[in-house]
Design a protein around this motif. Structure first.
Motif, PDB file in Angstrom:
ATOM      1  N   ASP A 178       0.836  -1.196   0.000  1.00 51.85           N
ATOM      2  CA  ASP A 178       0.000   0.000   0.000  1.00 51.85           C
ATOM      3  C   ASP A 178       0.875   1.251   0.000  1.00 51.85           C
ATOM      4  O   ASP A 178       2.111   1.170  -0.135  1.00 51.85           O
ATOM      5  CB  ASP A 178      -0.963  -0.021   1.193  1.00 51.85           C
ATOM      6  CG  ASP A 178      -0.233  -0.118   2.528  1.00 51.85           C
ATOM      7  OD1 ASP A 178       0.994   0.142   2.586  1.00 51.85           O
ATOM      8  OD2 ASP A 178      -0.904  -0.455   3.539  1.00 51.85           O
ATOM      9  N   ALA A 179       0.258   2.411   0.161  1.00 50.95           N
ATOM     10  CA  ALA A 179       0.986   3.676   0.083  1.00 50.95           C
ATOM     11  C   ALA A 179       2.084   3.763   1.132  1.00 50.95           C
ATOM     12  O   ALA A 179       3.192   4.253   0.869  1.00 50.95           O
ATOM     13  CB  ALA A 179       0.012   4.846   0.216  1.00 50.95           C
ATOM     14  N   ASP A 426       4.410  11.966  -1.507  1.00 51.34           N
ATOM     15  CA  ASP A 426       5.022  12.993  -0.647  1.00 51.34           C
ATOM     16  C   ASP A 426       6.178  12.396   0.157  1.00 51.34           C
ATOM     17  O   ASP A 426       6.189  12.399   1.395  1.00 51.34           O
ATOM     18  CB  ASP A 426       3.982  13.599   0.295  1.00 51.34           C
ATOM     19  CG  ASP A 426       4.459  14.939   0.877  1.00 51.34           C
ATOM     20  OD1 ASP A 426       5.600  15.351   0.567  1.00 51.34           O
ATOM     21  OD2 ASP A 426       3.697  15.550   1.657  1.00 51.34           O
ATOM     22  N   LEU A 427       7.179  11.910  -0.548  1.00 51.95           N
ATOM     23  CA  LEU A 427       8.301  11.237   0.091  1.00 51.95           C
ATOM     24  C   LEU A 427       9.115  12.173   0.974  1.00 51.95           C
ATOM     25  O   LEU A 427       9.686  11.749   1.989  1.00 51.95           O
ATOM     26  CB  LEU A 427       9.194  10.607  -0.976  1.00 51.95           C
ATOM     27  CG  LEU A 427       8.540   9.506  -1.816  1.00 51.95           C
ATOM     28  CD1 LEU A 427       9.506   9.019  -2.888  1.00 51.95           C
ATOM     29  CD2 LEU A 427       8.110   8.341  -0.944  1.00 51.95           C
ATOM     30  N   ASP A 428       9.180  13.445   0.601  1.00 49.88           N
ATOM     31  CA  ASP A 428       9.951  14.385   1.416  1.00 49.88           C
ATOM     32  C   ASP A 428       9.353  14.519   2.810  1.00 49.88           C
ATOM     33  O   ASP A 428      10.087  14.543   3.812  1.00 49.88           O
ATOM     34  CB  ASP A 428      10.009  15.753   0.731  1.00 49.88           C
ATOM     35  CG  ASP A 428      10.813  15.719  -0.561  1.00 49.88           C
ATOM     36  OD1 ASP A 428      11.700  14.842  -0.671  1.00 49.88           O
ATOM     37  OD2 ASP A 428      10.563  16.555  -1.443  1.00 49.88           O
ATOM     38  N   GLU A 429       8.038  14.583   2.895  1.00 56.45           N
ATOM     39  CA  GLU A 429       7.398  14.670   4.205  1.00 56.45           C
ATOM     40  C   GLU A 429       7.588  13.371   4.983  1.00 56.45           C
ATOM     41  O   GLU A 429       7.800  13.387   6.214  1.00 56.45           O
ATOM     42  CB  GLU A 429       5.908  14.973   4.038  1.00 56.45           C
ATOM     43  CG  GLU A 429       5.118  14.994   5.350  1.00 56.45           C
ATOM     44  CD  GLU A 429       5.693  15.964   6.363  1.00 56.45           C
ATOM     45  OE1 GLU A 429       5.601  15.662   7.577  1.00 56.45           O
ATOM     46  OE2 GLU A 429       6.234  17.022   5.961  1.00 56.45           O
ATOM     47  N   TYR A 430       7.512  12.240   4.299  1.00 56.74           N
ATOM     48  CA  TYR A 430       7.731  10.949   4.964  1.00 56.74           C
ATOM     49  C   TYR A 430       9.139  10.884   5.543  1.00 56.74           C
ATOM     50  O   TYR A 430       9.338  10.448   6.690  1.00 56.74           O
ATOM     51  CB  TYR A 430       7.514   9.808   3.966  1.00 56.74           C
ATOM     52  CG  TYR A 430       7.629   8.430   4.579  1.00 56.74           C
ATOM     53  CD1 TYR A 430       6.597   7.915   5.350  1.00 56.74           C
ATOM     54  CD2 TYR A 430       8.765   7.647   4.381  1.00 56.74           C
ATOM     55  CE1 TYR A 430       6.690   6.632   5.915  1.00 56.74           C
ATOM     56  CE2 TYR A 430       8.869   6.372   4.935  1.00 56.74           C
ATOM     57  CZ  TYR A 430       7.826   5.881   5.698  1.00 56.74           C
ATOM     58  OH  TYR A 430       7.928   4.625   6.260  1.00 56.74           O
ATOM     59  N   ARG A 431      10.131  11.353   4.789  1.00 60.92           N
ATOM     60  CA  ARG A 431      11.504  11.355   5.281  1.00 60.92           C
ATOM     61  C   ARG A 431      11.660  12.263   6.492  1.00 60.92           C
ATOM     62  O   ARG A 431      12.348  11.919   7.458  1.00 60.92           O
ATOM     63  CB  ARG A 431      12.453  11.795   4.166  1.00 60.92           C
ATOM     64  CG  ARG A 431      12.670  10.743   3.084  1.00 60.92           C
ATOM     65  CD  ARG A 431      13.472  11.312   1.933  1.00 60.92           C
ATOM     66  NE  ARG A 431      13.760  10.282   0.932  1.00 60.92           N
ATOM     67  CZ  ARG A 431      13.847  10.507  -0.366  1.00 60.92           C
ATOM     68  NH1 ARG A 431      13.653  11.729  -0.849  1.00 60.92           N
ATOM     69  NH2 ARG A 431      14.118   9.523  -1.206  1.00 60.92           N
ATOM     70  N   ARG A 432      11.022  13.435   6.437  1.00 65.54           N
ATOM     71  CA  ARG A 432      11.131  14.353   7.574  1.00 65.54           C
ATOM     72  C   ARG A 432      10.556  13.728   8.843  1.00 65.54           C
ATOM     73  O   ARG A 432      11.142  13.836   9.926  1.00 65.54           O
ATOM     74  CB  ARG A 432      10.414  15.672   7.251  1.00 65.54           C
ATOM     75  CG  ARG A 432      11.207  16.607   6.351  1.00 65.54           C
ATOM     76  CD  ARG A 432      10.578  17.983   6.294  1.00 65.54           C
ATOM     77  NE  ARG A 432       9.300  17.978   5.588  1.00 65.54           N
ATOM     78  CZ  ARG A 432       9.175  18.190   4.282  1.00 65.54           C
ATOM     79  NH1 ARG A 432      10.261  18.403   3.531  1.00 65.54           N
ATOM     80  NH2 ARG A 432       7.997  18.187   3.700  1.00 65.54           N
ATOM     81  N   ALA A 433       9.410  13.074   8.708  1.00 65.99           N
ATOM     82  CA  ALA A 433       8.787  12.449   9.875  1.00 65.99           C
ATOM     83  C   ALA A 433       9.646  11.292  10.403  1.00 65.99           C
ATOM     84  O   ALA A 433       9.806  11.137  11.621  1.00 65.99           O
ATOM     85  CB  ALA A 433       7.392  11.941   9.507  1.00 65.99           C
ATOM     86  N   CYS A 434      10.195  10.505   9.507  1.00 64.31           N
ATOM     87  CA  CYS A 434      11.042   9.379   9.925  1.00 64.31           C
ATOM     88  C   CYS A 434      12.322   9.884  10.589  1.00 64.31           C
ATOM     89  O   CYS A 434      12.796   9.295  11.580  1.00 64.31           O
ATOM     90  CB  CYS A 434      11.389   8.505   8.726  1.00 64.31           C
ATOM     91  SG  CYS A 434       9.988   7.563   8.071  1.00 64.31           S
ATOM     92  N   ARG A 609      -1.009  -0.529  -4.343  1.00 65.06           N
ATOM     93  CA  ARG A 609      -2.109   0.404  -4.120  1.00 65.06           C
ATOM     94  C   ARG A 609      -1.569   1.816  -3.925  1.00 65.06           C
ATOM     95  O   ARG A 609      -1.057   2.165  -2.861  1.00 65.06           O
ATOM     96  CB  ARG A 609      -2.933  -0.033  -2.910  1.00 65.06           C
ATOM     97  CG  ARG A 609      -3.557  -1.414  -3.094  1.00 65.06           C
ATOM     98  CD  ARG A 609      -4.296  -1.890  -1.860  1.00 65.06           C
ATOM     99  NE  ARG A 609      -4.837  -3.236  -2.049  1.00 65.06           N
ATOM    100  CZ  ARG A 609      -5.462  -3.933  -1.117  1.00 65.06           C
ATOM    101  NH1 ARG A 609      -5.638  -3.401   0.105  1.00 65.06           N
ATOM    102  NH2 ARG A 609      -5.902  -5.153  -1.370  1.00 65.06           N
ATOM    103  N   LEU A 610      -1.686   2.594  -4.988  1.00 62.27           N
ATOM    104  CA  LEU A 610      -1.232   3.982  -4.936  1.00 62.27           C
ATOM    105  C   LEU A 610      -2.210   4.829  -4.119  1.00 62.27           C
ATOM    106  O   LEU A 610      -3.399   4.515  -4.053  1.00 62.27           O
ATOM    107  CB  LEU A 610      -1.109   4.544  -6.348  1.00 62.27           C
ATOM    108  CG  LEU A 610      -0.008   3.930  -7.227  1.00 62.27           C
ATOM    109  CD1 LEU A 610      -0.193   4.346  -8.671  1.00 62.27           C
ATOM    110  CD2 LEU A 610       1.360   4.340  -6.721  1.00 62.27           C
ATOM    111  N   PRO A 611      -1.729   5.918  -3.506  1.00 62.42           N
ATOM    112  CA  PRO A 611      -2.647   6.783  -2.749  1.00 62.42           C
ATOM    113  C   PRO A 611      -3.618   7.501  -3.676  1.00 62.42           C
ATOM    114  O   PRO A 611      -3.335   7.696  -4.851  1.00 62.42           O
ATOM    115  CB  PRO A 611      -1.695   7.767  -2.053  1.00 62.42           C
ATOM    116  CG  PRO A 611      -0.440   7.758  -2.862  1.00 62.42           C
ATOM    117  CD  PRO A 611      -0.329   6.374  -3.439  1.00 62.42           C
TER     118      PRO A 611
END
Length: 611
Positions: A178-179, A426-434, A609-611
């Protein structure tokens, strides 16, 4: 070294589910080519594939012990390097042994100490124990996560395996990404629990997982803790040398042929001279990889300033090694079948193209002569060897260092993803959160300077995140050909000691890996001790790029292939029209990624499954 898998169900009788267990175990055949074993009970089924390394006759698994009130069964992957000392301790406590294997030491240790046996083990391991007395499954993974272990909770129990493919062989496992899984796969942040496949997760390193009818519980038995370092520089250098020497001594123990992976760099050369010292008059076998025609026409780049071959020869001659160069041609690297085997080994298209393929082919060639190999993996993470440790711009960036150092010129997902897919994820936001989550738990010493604390954070990120990618890669590609690769620099005693040494010591001579260099300098040829770090070699011939272009053109001729739900066709088309010599590493990486994803979709048939 082995592969393990299993199934626990508290609502059905698994005694009659052997065909499913056989299917799960069969996926581990490459990890354990020497033997297969299975064991079932009413609520548990355990499978094992064995690569025989210690006690070739007596170490068969699953291994069981009859105890008052029931039976205990163990399946085990990896090696315990302090098993001789533990065996002696257990014998003094009254335990009796039938074999000379480390597996039985783990089993008897569990009978004596329960899951607290985890704290006593020094090694690389992933294990599962079913205790019929309590109808309980115990899963334990080693401190650094050298050996993989995946789980998939089910409605009435749990599935587990050394690799996702073992779990995916079970009818209850859905092949869904999934996403959230896409973000983890593409962002290159190595979240400890994430496994990409929906519902599946990894047992975290240094963790004990227990499962019974009441549910699942976890216990962390070791952490990379911040502690004051009280030794002076001279004592620290001596201590590093002593720890590394003891670790190599322990990891040379095997009842099968051993060798060392020798690149001519500081890390592998240190292991080679130490291993040679332990072997005495016996020549240490060493192996290196090179590409046909590349040494004569070597072109330096920003990661590789010198070819490996002269330094390899200097070390091999210095210790009198029984050395072999594994020469690879570019046709072998570009062989689609080699790509398929590497992808199947890793279960996901997460690799680095031909650098994965050359590593796979190197391991395959080594496995024809040796069963155990020592590798210098993780020395850069432990001692601060990467260029990002020495770049002020990267040191102070609020993002993962391995991403910051490659910002712009090597954005791994942007080179092939459709812009709209990238935006939706939104990979940049995912990286920031991680990143925020990863740095939250790094403790700071009282009085620690901003620079020292910043370098501690960088070390922590590399040792708890980045190294896991490299260890997974090494494990999968080596076990795919039945080769056990041991990693002495991952000994937890060495890791925690060096982690707490201040950066001023780790960089005391103004160079990378100063502590390691100082600890082994007097045992190495000077030209090797002073060599500047050079990354794992990459094929430079344009013939390999031409092969990539041709394979990409063939894929572009299949416009209905599901890969194009993700991949940017126009960018690929532009790359295939360039002269091979003009294709930069970014575009080359894009072709590699798309060809990998194409194969993954064909082989695994995932529901993406794309968002």
């Amino acid at each position: 070294m082995c592969g393990i898998t299993g199934w626990v169900s508290f609502e059905r009788d698994l005694s009659h589910e052997r065909p499913t267990l056989e299917a799960m175990t069969r996926t581990m055949a490459c990890r354990g080519p020497d033997a297969e074993g299975m064991w079932t009970a009413p609520h548990a089924a355990l499978g094992h594939r064995r690569l025989a390394v210690i006690d070739l006759e007596g170490g068969a698994q699953p291994m069981t012990a009859s105890v008052p009130g029931g039976e205990v069964c163990l399946v085990f992957s990896g090696e315990v390097y302090n098993f001789t000392e533990l065996r002696g301790e257990l014998e003094k406590l009254g335990e009796r042994f039938r074999t000379s294997s480390d597996t039985e030491v783990v089993l008897r240790g569990y009978l004596r100490w329960g899951d607290r046996v985890a704290e006593r083990l020094n090694g690389m391991f992933a294990l599962a124990i079913w205790d019929t007395r309590e109808e309980r499954l115990v899963l334990i993974r080693d401190r650094l996560g050298v050996k993989p272990l995946y789980i998939l909770p089910t409605r009435d129990g749990l599935l587990f395996g050394s690799e996702p493919k073992a779990i995916l062989a079970h009818p209850a496992a859905e092949r869904v990404v999934d996403a959230e899984g896409l973000r983890e796969w593409l962002a290159f942040v190595m979240t400890p629990r994430q496994a990409v496949w929906h519902g599946m997760r990894q047992v975290e390193p240094a963790t004990v997982v227990t499962v019974d009818a009441r549910g699942r519980r976890e216990r962390v038995y070791w952490r990379l803790e911040t502690r004051a370092h009280t030794d002076d520089l001279e004592t620290t250098i001596t201590r590093v040398g002593d720890l590394l020497g003891d670790t190599v001594r322990r990891q040379m123990v095997a009842d099968v042929p051993r060798c060392v992976l020798l690149s001519g760099g500081l890390d592998s050369s240190a292991l080679t001279v130490l291993a040679a010292g332990h072997l005495g008059a016996e020549a240490v076998p060493t192996f290196s990889v090179d590409f046909v025609g590349q040494s004569d026409g070597f072109l330096p780049d920003d990661l590789r300033g010198t070819p490996d071959a002269p330094f390899v020869r200097a070390v091999a001659d210095h210790v009198g090694a029984d050395h072999r160069d594994i020469m690879l041609d570019h046709a072998a690297l570009a062989d689609p079948e080699v790509r398929r085997r590497a992808l199947e080994a890793r279960d996901l298209p997460v690799g680095f193209g031909e650098m994965d393929f050359s590593l796979y082919l190197l391991f395959k060639a080594i496995s024809e002569r040796s069963t155990v190999a020592l590798s210098g993996e993780s020395a850069d993470e432990v001692f601060g060897g990467y260029r990002q440790f020495h770049d002020d711009r990267i040191r102070w960036a609020d993002e993962f260092p391995w991403i910051a150092v490659n910002a712009g010129p090597l954005d791994r997902d942007a080179v092939w993803l459709k812009p709209e897919v990238r935006a939706a994820l939104d990979l940049d936001e995912y990286r920031r959160a991680c990143y925020a989550d990863a740095v939250r738990g790094v403790d700071r010493l009282d009085g620690e300077s901003d620079l020292e604390y910043r370098m501690r954070v960088m070390s922590h990120l590399h040792l708890t995140r980045f190294v896991r990618f490299l260890l997974e890669r090494k494990d999968r590609l080596s076990m795919a050909v039945g080769l056990e690769v041991r990693v002495p620099f991952c000994d937890h005693r060495l890791v925690e000691y060096v982690y707490n040494a201040p950066w001023s010591m780790k960089n005391h001579d103004g160079r990378e890996k100063s502590l390691l260099r100082s600890a082994v300098r007097d045992r190495l040829p000077a030209v090797v001790a002073d060599r500047v770090k050079s990354a794992y070699p990459s094929a430079q011939a344009t013939s390999y790029v031409k092969a990539l272009q041709e394979q990409t053109r063939e894929l572009l001729g299949r416009p209905d292939h599901p890969v194009f739900a993700l991949a940017d066709r126009r960018r690929l088309q532009a790359t295939t029209r360039q002269e091979a010599s003009a294709v930069d590493k970014l575009a080359r990486l894009g072709m590699e990624r798309v060809l990998d994803v194409m194969l993954w979709l064909d082989i695994y048939r995932p529901d993406v499954r794309l968002p």
